[in-house]
Design a protein around this motif. Structure first.
Motif, mmCIF file in Angstrom:
data_model
loop_
_atom_site.group_PDB
_atom_site.id
_atom_site.type_symbol
_atom_site.label_atom_id
_atom_site.label_comp_id
_atom_site.label_asym_id
_atom_site.label_seq_id
_atom_site.Cartn_x
_atom_site.Cartn_y
_atom_site.Cartn_z
ATOM 1 N N LYS A 195 -15.210 -5.816 -8.907
ATOM 2 C CA LYS A 195 -15.336 -7.173 -9.429
ATOM 3 C C LYS A 195 -14.892 -7.226 -10.886
ATOM 4 C CE LYS A 195 -19.017 -8.950 -6.453
ATOM 5 N NZ LYS A 195 -18.948 -7.914 -5.422
ATOM 6 N N GLY A 196 -14.520 -8.434 -11.322
ATOM 7 C CA GLY A 196 -14.156 -8.627 -12.714
ATOM 8 C C GLY A 196 -12.707 -8.316 -13.011
ATOM 9 N N GLN A 197 -12.409 -8.124 -14.301
ATOM 10 C CA GLN A 197 -11.041 -7.913 -14.754
ATOM 11 C C GLN A 197 -10.713 -6.413 -14.835
ATOM 12 O OE1 GLN A 197 -12.962 -10.679 -16.112
ATOM 13 N NE2 GLN A 197 -11.727 -11.658 -14.535
ATOM 14 N N ASN A 198 -9.439 -6.121 -15.175
ATOM 15 C CA ASN A 198 -8.939 -4.738 -15.199
ATOM 16 C C ASN A 198 -9.281 -4.017 -13.897
ATOM 17 O OD1 ASN A 198 -7.757 -4.587 -17.905
ATOM 18 N ND2 ASN A 198 -9.857 -4.923 -18.609
ATOM 19 N N ALA A 199 -9.020 -4.723 -12.801
ATOM 20 C CA ALA A 199 -9.454 -4.250 -11.487
ATOM 21 C C ALA A 199 -8.440 -3.340 -10.804
ATOM 22 C CB ALA A 199 -9.747 -5.455 -10.585
ATOM 23 N N LEU A 200 -7.154 -3.437 -11.152
ATOM 24 C CA LEU A 200 -6.117 -2.670 -10.469
ATOM 25 C C LEU A 200 -5.876 -1.344 -11.173
ATOM 26 C CD1 LEU A 200 -5.524 -5.800 -9.829
ATOM 27 C CD2 LEU A 200 -3.233 -5.018 -9.239
ATOM 28 N N ASP A 201 -5.819 -0.257 -10.401
ATOM 29 C CA ASP A 201 -5.439 1.018 -11.006
ATOM 30 C C ASP A 201 -3.913 1.058 -11.148
ATOM 31 O OD1 ASP A 201 -4.281 1.820 -8.537
ATOM 32 O OD2 ASP A 201 -6.152 2.754 -7.885
ATOM 33 N N GLU A 202 -3.403 2.142 -11.701
ATOM 34 C CA GLU A 202 -1.975 2.231 -12.008
ATOM 35 C C GLU A 202 -1.103 2.063 -10.772
ATOM 36 O OE1 GLU A 202 1.164 5.390 -14.112
ATOM 37 O OE2 GLU A 202 -1.004 5.690 -14.272
ATOM 38 N N GLU A 203 -1.494 2.683 -9.665
ATOM 39 C CA GLU A 203 -0.694 2.604 -8.442
ATOM 40 C C GLU A 203 -0.764 1.210 -7.833
ATOM 41 O OE1 GLU A 203 2.122 4.001 -6.003
ATOM 42 O OE2 GLU A 203 1.225 5.104 -7.689
ATOM 43 N N GLN A 204 -1.942 0.598 -7.860
ATOM 44 C CA GLN A 204 -2.093 -0.756 -7.333
ATOM 45 C C GLN A 204 -1.292 -1.754 -8.158
ATOM 46 O OE1 GLN A 204 -6.364 -0.831 -7.554
ATOM 47 N NE2 GLN A 204 -6.621 -0.489 -5.357
ATOM 48 N N LEU A 205 -1.297 -1.582 -9.460
ATOM 49 C CA LEU A 205 -0.525 -2.463 -10.332
ATOM 50 C C LEU A 205 0.966 -2.330 -10.042
ATOM 51 C CD1 LEU A 205 -0.792 -4.483 -12.660
ATOM 52 C CD2 LEU A 205 -0.650 -2.561 -14.254
ATOM 53 N N LYS A 206 1.403 -1.125 -9.785
ATOM 54 C CA LYS A 206 2.807 -0.879 -9.447
ATOM 55 C C LYS A 206 3.172 -1.571 -8.136
ATOM 56 C CE LYS A 206 6.068 2.942 -8.677
ATOM 57 N NZ LYS A 206 6.209 4.429 -8.606
ATOM 58 N N THR A 207 2.286 -1.482 -7.137
ATOM 59 C CA THR A 207 2.537 -2.133 -5.845
ATOM 60 C C THR A 207 2.570 -3.645 -5.996
ATOM 61 O OG1 THR A 207 1.459 -0.325 -4.654
ATOM 62 C CG2 THR A 207 1.686 -2.416 -3.489
ATOM 63 N N PHE A 208 1.627 -4.192 -6.765
ATOM 64 C CA PHE A 208 1.600 -5.640 -6.997
ATOM 65 C C PHE A 208 2.916 -6.100 -7.612
ATOM 66 C CE2 PHE A 208 1.010 -9.298 -9.713
ATOM 67 C CZ PHE A 208 0.299 -10.176 -8.911
ATOM 68 N N ARG A 209 3.361 -5.385 -8.635
ATOM 69 C CA ARG A 209 4.590 -5.791 -9.326
ATOM 70 C C ARG A 209 5.808 -5.659 -8.409
ATOM 71 N NH1 ARG A 209 2.475 -4.042 -14.793
ATOM 72 N NH2 ARG A 209 2.448 -6.035 -15.921
ATOM 73 N N LYS A 210 5.799 -4.675 -7.540
ATOM 74 C CA LYS A 210 6.928 -4.488 -6.630
ATOM 75 C C LYS A 210 7.172 -5.763 -5.815
ATOM 76 C CE LYS A 210 8.179 -2.044 -2.364
ATOM 77 N NZ LYS A 210 7.760 -1.011 -1.384
ATOM 78 N N TYR A 211 6.118 -6.306 -5.222
ATOM 79 C CA TYR A 211 6.285 -7.488 -4.378
ATOM 80 C C TYR A 211 6.383 -8.771 -5.204
ATOM 81 C CZ TYR A 211 5.563 -4.532 -0.348
ATOM 82 O OH TYR A 211 5.710 -3.560 0.608
ATOM 83 N N ALA A 212 5.707 -8.789 -6.357
ATOM 84 C CA ALA A 212 5.838 -9.945 -7.244
ATOM 85 C C ALA A 212 7.282 -10.111 -7.688
ATOM 86 C CB ALA A 212 4.918 -9.783 -8.452
ATOM 87 N N HIS A 213 7.930 -8.999 -8.027
ATOM 88 C CA HIS A 213 9.325 -9.063 -8.465
ATOM 89 C C HIS A 213 10.266 -9.356 -7.293
ATOM 90 C CE1 HIS A 213 8.157 -6.400 -12.158
ATOM 91 N NE2 HIS A 213 7.631 -7.609 -12.190
ATOM 92 N N LYS A 214 9.869 -8.947 -6.081
ATOM 93 C CA LYS A 214 10.655 -9.327 -4.902
ATOM 94 C C LYS A 214 10.692 -10.847 -4.748
ATOM 95 C CE LYS A 214 11.743 -5.433 -2.532
ATOM 96 N NZ LYS A 214 13.077 -5.105 -1.976
ATOM 97 N N SER A 215 9.566 -11.500 -5.021
ATOM 98 C CA SER A 215 9.529 -12.957 -4.878
ATOM 99 C C SER A 215 10.429 -13.631 -5.901
ATOM 100 C CB SER A 215 8.091 -13.471 -5.006
ATOM 101 O OG SER A 215 7.575 -13.263 -6.309
#
Length: 644
Positions: A195-215
């Motif tokens: 819960k709360g902020q700073n929730a994504l670890d380094e690998e999760q942040l990388k995965t999020f950005r991968k698909y965010a940039h795909k969009s």
């Protein structure tokens, strides 16, 4: 041997060439949406062929568009031992087969075999988005976005419609990695986040950005392919820019502001969208809170605050995101927002499923409960403050009537902003019109109550706060609607004139007619200015009215913007100002547009009748002997005869 080998080699080369040609030809053919019936066609077939009286009233119908065709599902909401509700599919039937291109018989009574209930079809229509169904290959079920990405993500030469569909799939996929915002997330793909902020670890942040940039990359391909492509929220250039800010906002309340800012870049929005964002922000007093609703009244505002540094004193809060505990919690923190928002309810309560929905219990008493006391009542762990429902105790509100005490002596610039003498006390009545208060509703009430009007509160949409009974407490200021501590007229002409004419009078430069969605944005602007001009004219404030009318003439050119209802208000203002020729000119421009709309694509019959009736009243009052009046009255008579 040499001759034979040469022959074999030639044959192989010919085979290779012949084998490549169809593939190359196929690659050059744009990949389009699968050939499914449109949403409204499916709805009409259902309505014409089946009766729904056999379905229990607590069950809902749901349309689903899958790889194998259209499905009709029957769903219900089930509660667990903690009182949390979730949708359960009771029956799922293939209704239209993609393989056979035909409808299949459903396990429901045929139309005519019982009393037909049209409400079922309307519920189905309201629960669904025709745009999404008609512009995405698959839609309406958990994981639809993954299926779209799997089937089309690696294909080249996608059509503009398919690029838009793929970009939307990437966007939904990205969002539902971290939350089930749209209710179609796949559990196995969702990240397990604290819960709360700073929730994504380094690998999760990388995965999020991968698909965010795909969009964003896919939207950019669409922008390059067809710059005039119209999406559900406007031109593709606006959707492209909004997607960057969408990714920024998610990371802002899931991670932190520094990581979020990496998703932004300069030059995303055109001049009009930037000016429109400034119009909203500059409609607000200093240190205000502005509740927004959609994409175009949220993302450009956040962009000019973060990238251009404009009006960072205004807290922009999206009502649609207040369902999310993380979004609520980040609003309180200085490291995440420029102006933290004060709230009474702790994060622990918003994080709990208790806040999902709170029942409102009927109370025939005329007495009202103090809003702050109501919040304490809900948050309390005392069993006596709970309501026994089904197999669980639930939080509830003991009555629809609430009130908020306001002490003007503590409100900065009270005399300036509210034109009232400081030292007076007020009571803002709150009436809960719905039987359930959601987390989002509760957060709005919490924020309003916690500010005590020390920070002024605004809404971009006047209808949203009316569910709290605030209709007579809203005053339009610029493009926003300010919540007042006392009953007021919707418009204070002196205040509105100062804002519209002196603070947000940016010129509107159009090189061509805007697409349909953006035409609505211009229409809102024109409505705001024309209503002010009309009221100023009726109050005899001639100079100010003329200034507003001149601004309208310069910026809302009917050759570039199709005239609509608002031209009637402009016409009336010119008539009241003693300028019948200009009033008649505006009516003629609107008359030409409505008469050209022969297919009722924009104006259906009732709308046309209403427009011509209003034009007739104005013409008969101000230019009764004109040719325009004769034409309007003739068309009005024909329209009503057609409707009989």
């Amino acid at each position: 041997m040499k001759s034979l080998s040469n022959i074999i080699c030639c044959v192989l080369i010919l085979q290779y060439i012949s084998g490549c040609k169809p593939s190359e030809k196929s690659d050059n053919k744009p990949v389009k949406l699968p050939d499914y019936p449109k949403f409204e066609v499916v709805i009409s077939f259902l309505a014409d062929n089946y009766s729904w009286d056999a379905i229990p009233p607590q069950n809902q119908l749901k349309l689903i568009k899958k790889r194998d065709g259209w499905h009709i599902a029957e769903t219900t909401i089930e509660e667990d031992e903690n009182g949390e509700g979730s949708e359960k599919v009771l029956k799922d039937q293939l209704f239209w087969s993609a393989r056979n291109k035909s409808y299949k018989k459903l396990d429901y009574p045929a139309a005519g075999s019982g009393n037909k209930d049209p409400r079922r079809i309307e519920q189905l229509r309201q629960r669904s988005s025709a745009y999404n169904f008609d512009n995405v290959p698959y839609y309406g079920y958990p994981g639809w976005h993954k299926d779209v990405i799997d089937d089309y993500g690696n294909k080249s030469n996608l059509s503009d419609t398919m690029l838009n569909a793929l970009a939307r799939a990437y966007s939904n996929y990205t969002t539902e990695l971290v939350s089930n915002q749209f209710g179609t997330a796949l559990e196995e793909l969702q990240m397990d986040l604290p819960k709360g902020q700073n929730a994504l670890d380094e690998e999760q942040l990388k995965t999020f950005r991968k698909y965010a940039h795909k969009s964003t990359e896919t939207y950019k391909k669409l922008l390059d392919l067809n710059p005039d492509f119209e999406t559900s929220i406007g031109n593709i250039s606006t959707s492209y820019a909004n997607e960057y800010v969408h990714n920024y906002l998610i990371l802002k309340y899931f991670q932190n502001r520094n990581e979020a800012k990496k998703e932004l870049k300069e030059g995303l929005y055109d001049t009009f969208m930037l000016d429109q964002a400034r119009r909203y922000l500059n409609s607000c007093d200093s240190n205000a809170i502005l509740f927004t609703n959609g994409d175009n009244d949220t993302y450009p505002l956040l962009y000019i605050q973060e990238v251009l540094g404009n009006r960072q004193d205004v807290s922009v809060i999206n009502l649609s995101l207040l369902y999310a505990p993380r979004y609520i919690s980040h609003l309180r923190k200085k490291d995440f927002v420029d102006q933290p928002v004060k709230m009474q309810i702790p994060d622990s309560f918003y994080n709990d499923s208790r806040a999902d929905y709170i029942y409102v219990k009927e109370n025939n008493s005329n007495a009202s409960l103090n809003l702050g006391d109501m919040i304490d009542f809900i948050v309390s762990d005392d069993p006596s403050t709970k309501l026994q429902l089904y197999n669980a105790k639930r939080d509830y509100i003991p009555g629809r009537k609430l009130s908020m005490d306001i002490y003007s002596s503590g409100i900065p610039d009270f005399e300036l902003f509210y034109n009232q003498t400081p030292g007076q006390s007020y009571s803002l009545p709150v009436f809960l019109q719905n039987s359930i208060v959601t987390r989002s509703d509760l957060a709005v009430l919490d924020i309003i109550n916690s500010q005590g009007f020390i920070r002024p509160v605004y809404f971009t949409n006047p209808y949203l706060p009316q569910s709290f009974g605030f209709k007579n407490y809203l005053q339009q200021e610029g493009l926003a609607y300010k919540l007042m501590p006392y009953p007021c007229d919707m418009m204070n002409t002196a205040r509105q004139y100062d804002i519209l004419y002196n603070k947000i009078n940016y010129p509107i430069n159009l090189n061509k007619k805007p697409e349909k969605t953006m035409q609505m944005v211009y229409s809102i602007l024109l409505n705001t200015y024309s209503q002010l001009a009309n009221k100023l004219a009726s109050e005899g404030k001639i100079e100010n009215a003329m200034n507003i009318l001149d601004y309208c003439d310069q910026n809302f050119n009917p050759d570039k913007l199709d005239p609509d209802w608002n031209y009637l208000a402009l016409a009336q203002a010119w008539f009241v100002m003693g300028e019948p020729q200009k009033g008649e000119w505006h009516i003629k421009k609107l008359l030409d547009v409505v008469l050209e709309d022969t297919k009722d694509e924009t104006y259906e019959l009732p709308a046309k009748q209403a427009i011509f009736y209003r034009m007739s009243l104005l013409c008969n009052q101000y230019v009764p002997d004109s040719e325009t009046a004769e034409n309007v009255n003739r068309e009005l008579e024909a329209l009503f005869q057609h409707g009989e």
